[in-house]
Design a protein around this motif. Structure first.
Motif, PDB file in Angstrom:
ATOM      1  N   VAL A   2      12.602  -8.518 -29.417  1.00 30.13           N
ATOM      2  CA  VAL A   2      11.685  -9.736 -27.985  1.00 30.13           C
ATOM      3  C   VAL A   2      11.557  -8.673 -27.519  1.00 30.13           C
ATOM      4  N   PRO A  20       1.990  -9.471 -26.414  1.00 33.79           N
ATOM      5  CA  PRO A  20       2.221  -9.675 -27.654  1.00 33.79           C
ATOM      6  C   PRO A  20       2.544  -8.181 -28.245  1.00 33.79           C
ATOM      7  N   ASP A  77       4.155  -7.812 -35.318  1.00 35.95           N
ATOM      8  CA  ASP A  77       5.344  -8.367 -35.951  1.00 35.95           C
ATOM      9  C   ASP A  77       6.841  -8.283 -35.368  1.00 35.95           C
ATOM     10  N   ARG A  90       9.062 -10.667 -32.307  1.00 40.79           N
ATOM     11  CA  ARG A  90       8.537 -12.253 -31.071  1.00 40.79           C
ATOM     12  C   ARG A  90       8.414 -11.745 -29.506  1.00 40.79           C
ATOM     13  N   SER A  91       7.565 -11.897 -29.127  1.00 36.64           N
ATOM     14  CA  SER A  91       7.261 -11.236 -26.954  1.00 36.64           C
ATOM     15  C   SER A  91       7.313 -13.129 -26.092  1.00 36.64           C
ATOM     16  N   VAL A 147      15.591 -16.213 -27.214  1.00 40.14           N
ATOM     17  CA  VAL A 147      15.142 -16.257 -28.494  1.00 40.14           C
ATOM     18  C   VAL A 147      16.014 -14.857 -29.675  1.00 40.14           C
ATOM     19  N   GLN A 174      18.811 -16.113 -32.572  1.00 43.03           N
ATOM     20  CA  GLN A 174      17.952 -15.088 -34.195  1.00 43.03           C
ATOM     21  C   GLN A 174      19.651 -14.867 -34.497  1.00 43.03           C
ATOM     22  N   THR A 200      14.334 -20.549 -35.082  1.00 42.89           N
ATOM     23  CA  THR A 200      13.548 -20.420 -33.468  1.00 42.89           C
ATOM     24  C   THR A 200      11.835 -20.343 -32.904  1.00 42.89           C
ATOM     25  N   LYS A 241       8.321 -20.087 -31.750  1.00 43.19           N
ATOM     26  CA  LYS A 241       7.392 -19.820 -32.543  1.00 43.19           C
ATOM     27  C   LYS A 241       6.646 -17.978 -31.956  1.00 43.19           C
ATOM     28  N   ARG A 242       6.519 -17.026 -32.900  1.00 43.34           N
ATOM     29  CA  ARG A 242       6.387 -15.783 -32.087  1.00 43.34           C
ATOM     30  C   ARG A 242       6.127 -15.356 -30.350  1.00 43.34           C
ATOM     31  N   ALA A 243       5.083 -16.028 -30.368  1.00 39.51           N
ATOM     32  CA  ALA A 243       4.849 -15.883 -29.211  1.00 39.51           C
ATOM     33  C   ALA A 243       4.399 -16.730 -28.153  1.00 39.51           C
ATOM     34  N   VAL A 244       5.677 -16.466 -27.237  1.00 45.54           N
ATOM     35  CA  VAL A 244       6.401 -17.450 -26.293  1.00 45.54           C
ATOM     36  C   VAL A 244       5.253 -17.872 -25.438  1.00 45.54           C
TER      37      VAL A 244
END
Length: 653
Positions: A150, A155, A158, A160-161, A311, A315, A321, A323-326
């Motif tokens: 992460v 962002p 590919d 997560r952030s 995050v 995983q 998990t 969403k990809r961008a929190v």
């Protein structure tokens, strides 16, 4: 049987006693979810009874994991990154993971190489990258690592952030100024020096420009300034702008609070006022923001760090998990640095501003620090904190010896032209009442570090409360015969007077008479030694514990006890005050008051008072302190001193 088998046998014993599986024991002891509260308590109870302590190494053998997470950061000396790291560390350790800190710097190709080597060669279960714009090579390295990862900040492709919506927060800040009626709004940005990369200031500028366009305000009317996320640089660039012939902006949006403070100082340099002449908004809610009354967009970097840790933990544990961008929320905190625009703003002529000297120098570039010539470690640490902050904001510091303290000679004998200084910090020294009146008449902003002097802004820990904690520690151990070593007191409520007050209050609350327990001497190790020799050398007067008003006094008492053959702590418990670094070597239980932090806050307060006006700055809340319990204190039961006339019988219990 080797240690690996022992570790597994231990966890099996706990599982058998609790009637659960070894996996459940592992989850419970690591604080992971999906274990009921009752089951967790049962497991903890049996683990404690069996003396089982889980190790990350053993856990790794059972799960194939290292129980470590690599945290990659360009640098950790900035407020933002260190706060994010604190949040990551707290969350991971609570889950039973060790944190492996990997510092890669921010030097182009060298950074890429270090990043790749750190990730590919260091075994860890997950990777958290902080405060950095990832390059293409770094993206590839993260993907090649094939472990949960992460990024905290902008962002990343590919990956997560976790972060905030930088565009939206800048747009909200700009809209606040637009709603007040401002149309000439200066943006201060530039690439940060704390490792956050170029994307953060770029996106904040985008948000600023979008708000202007939506309001029909030309974006290119006023070019932005490059402040490099630095108070000193932003102050210099803002001064250069105000030195020009053009009309000043009516408002400033700075992409960080540090730069906003620099702009506020430059505005004051030119005899202008915030917000009457120029409004200022920052971003972050840095600890300095409240001191300067700065309106800002508040984000919580510690929360961002904790969320990033959660995050990767999700995983690792196979949970669904996020969403990809929190994106975490931000809040507009309205303080006193913004108001409606003043259409009549005019820059004073050079050297003719209300606070300017005849030679045109800017007075609050000058900060006087007065401290006793006999100042010890505490005062030196405070002065170090003052000079560090002064360098951050580009202020000039003049340090002047102020006699032997705690009172000082007349102010004019120390500073022949005190009016040249915009602010004065008194460290362990109290000015005479007549000098306090002179300071007020000249409009000098004065700060006292340590004690409380009427008419001065006080910056300190709550010395009375801290002394109370120290005394209550001794009382809790069973001591009732406690002596207090202290220095002399001066005008106002000096640190020694406040500590004596706290000592006496704790004794009264315990139903003890505090009279006759304080012993005054020079506030040095030599003074403590001399007074302790007199106090401890007479068995009839000898207490079971000593609370010293400084660590130096405590060191003197420890030396005197050693010479007299009095054992610490079995015969005598000793508590100091200050947090001197040598205290650890002496095993000294003490109150740590963080003097460098006090100096930093004092300089910050003095500069803020100078820039904003004394009426806008009040004494800040007391600073934190902590009791460090070491080996110099214990219960008095080890040696019972029985008084029988001139005879003293020692009975070892």
């Amino acid at each position: 049987m080797d240690w690996q088998t022992d570790a597994m046998a231990g966890i099996r014993d706990v599982a058998k006693a609790a009637g659960v599986s070894t996996a459940t024991v592992s989850r419970a002891l690591r604080g992971l979810p999906h274990v009921t509260g009752h089951t967790r308590e049962l497991i903890l109870e049996h683990a404690a009874a069996l003396g089982y302590v889980p190790s990350s190494s053993a856990a790794g053998l059972a799960t194939g994991r290292t129980m470590a997470v690599s945290v990659v950061v360009p640098r950790v000396d900035g407020w933002f990154c260190s706060s994010v790291l604190d949040g990551v560390d707290g969350e991971l350790r609570q889950a039973g993971y060790d944190v492996v800190l990997v510092s890669i710097g921010d030097d182009g190709g060298e950074r890429d190489r270090l990043f790749r080597e750190a990730i590919l060669r260091r075994r860890s279960d997950a990777i958290v990258a902080l405060c950095a714009d990832l390059t293409d090579d770094e993206h590839e390295a993260l993907q090649a690592a094939a472990v949960p990862s992460v990024v905290v900040g902008a962002p990343a492709r590919d990956v997560r952030s976790v972060g905030v919506d930088e565009v939206a927060l800048a747009r909200t800040a700009t809209q606040h100024l637009l709603d007040l009626g401002h149309r000439d709004i200066l943006f201060i940005g530039g690439e940060p020096q704390d490792g956050r990369g170029a994307r953060v200031p770029h996106e904040r500028r985008v948000g600023y420009e979008r708000a202007l366009r939506a309001a029909g305000v030309p974006v290119d009317a006023r070019p932005p300034l490059e402040g490099e996320f630095s108070t000193a640089v932003a102050r210099r660039r803002m001064n250069e702008l105000l030195d020009g012939r053009g009309a000043p902006p009516t408002a400033v949006l700075a992409a960080s609070d540090e730069m906003a403070v620099g702009a506020m100082l430059a505005i004051a340099d030119h005899g202008l006022r915030v917000p009457a002449d120029i409004s200022v908004v920052g971003v972050d809610d840095h600890p300095s923001a409240a001191m300067f009354g700065l309106t800002t967009m508040a984000q919580d970097p510690r929360r961002q760090g904790a969320m990033a840790a959660r995050v990767v933990l999700d995983q690792l544990e196979g949970r669904r998990t996020a969403k990809r961008a929190v994106r975490l929320p931000v809040l507009l905190v309205k303080r006193s640095s913004t108001s409606a625009p003043n259409p009549q703003v005019r820059l004073p002529a050079a050297g003719a501003g209300p606070d300017a000297h005849d030679d045109g120098t800017r007075p609050h570039a000058q900060l006087a620090v007065l401290t006793p010539a006999t100042a010890g470690w505490y005062a030196g640490s405070v002065v170090d904190g003052i000079t560090r902050f002064a360098r951050e904001v580009g202020a000039e510091v003049v340090i002047q010896s102020a006699g032997t303290g705690p009172t000082i000679p007349p102010l004019t004998s120390l500073l022949p032209d005190p009016a040249r200084f915009a602010s004065i910090v008194f460290v362990e020294a109290a000015p005479e009442p007549a000098d306090v009146e002179t300071i007020a008449r000249l409009g000098i902003r004065a700060v006292s570090v340590g004690g409380v002097v009427p008419g001065l802004i006080a910056v300190a820990a709550d010395d009375a409360a801290a002394a109370r904690v120290a005394t209550e520690h001794l009382l809790s151990l069973g001591h009732t015969d406690i002596a207090h070593l202290t220095g002399a007191t001066g005008h106002g409520l000096s640190p020694q007077a406040l500590r004596l007050e706290g000592f006496r209050a704790a004794l009264r609350d315990a139903g003890l008479d505090p009279s006759g327990r304080d012993h005054r001497t020079d506030p040095t190790a030599v003074g403590g030694y001399r007074e302790a020799r007199l106090l401890l050398g007479d068995p009839r007067r000898r207490p079971t514990a000593v609370f010293a008003a400084s660590d130096e006094l405590a060191f003197g008492a420890l030396h005197a006890a050693q010479e007299l053959g009095i054992r610490v702590p079995s015969d005598l418990s000793v508590v100091g005050f200050g947090g001197h670094p040598a205290g650890e070597a002496f095993g000294l239980t003490t109150i740590d008051v963080h003097p460098q932090e006090q100096g930093h806050r004092a300089a910050e307060t003095a500069v803020a008072a100078s820039a904003l006006g004394l009426g806008r700055v009040h004494s800040p809340d007391p600073l934190s302190f902590g009791l460090l319990v070491r080996t110099s204190t214990t219960a008095p039961g080890r040696a019972d001193w029985r008084r029988a006339g001139d005879d003293v019988v020692v009975e070892n219990l």
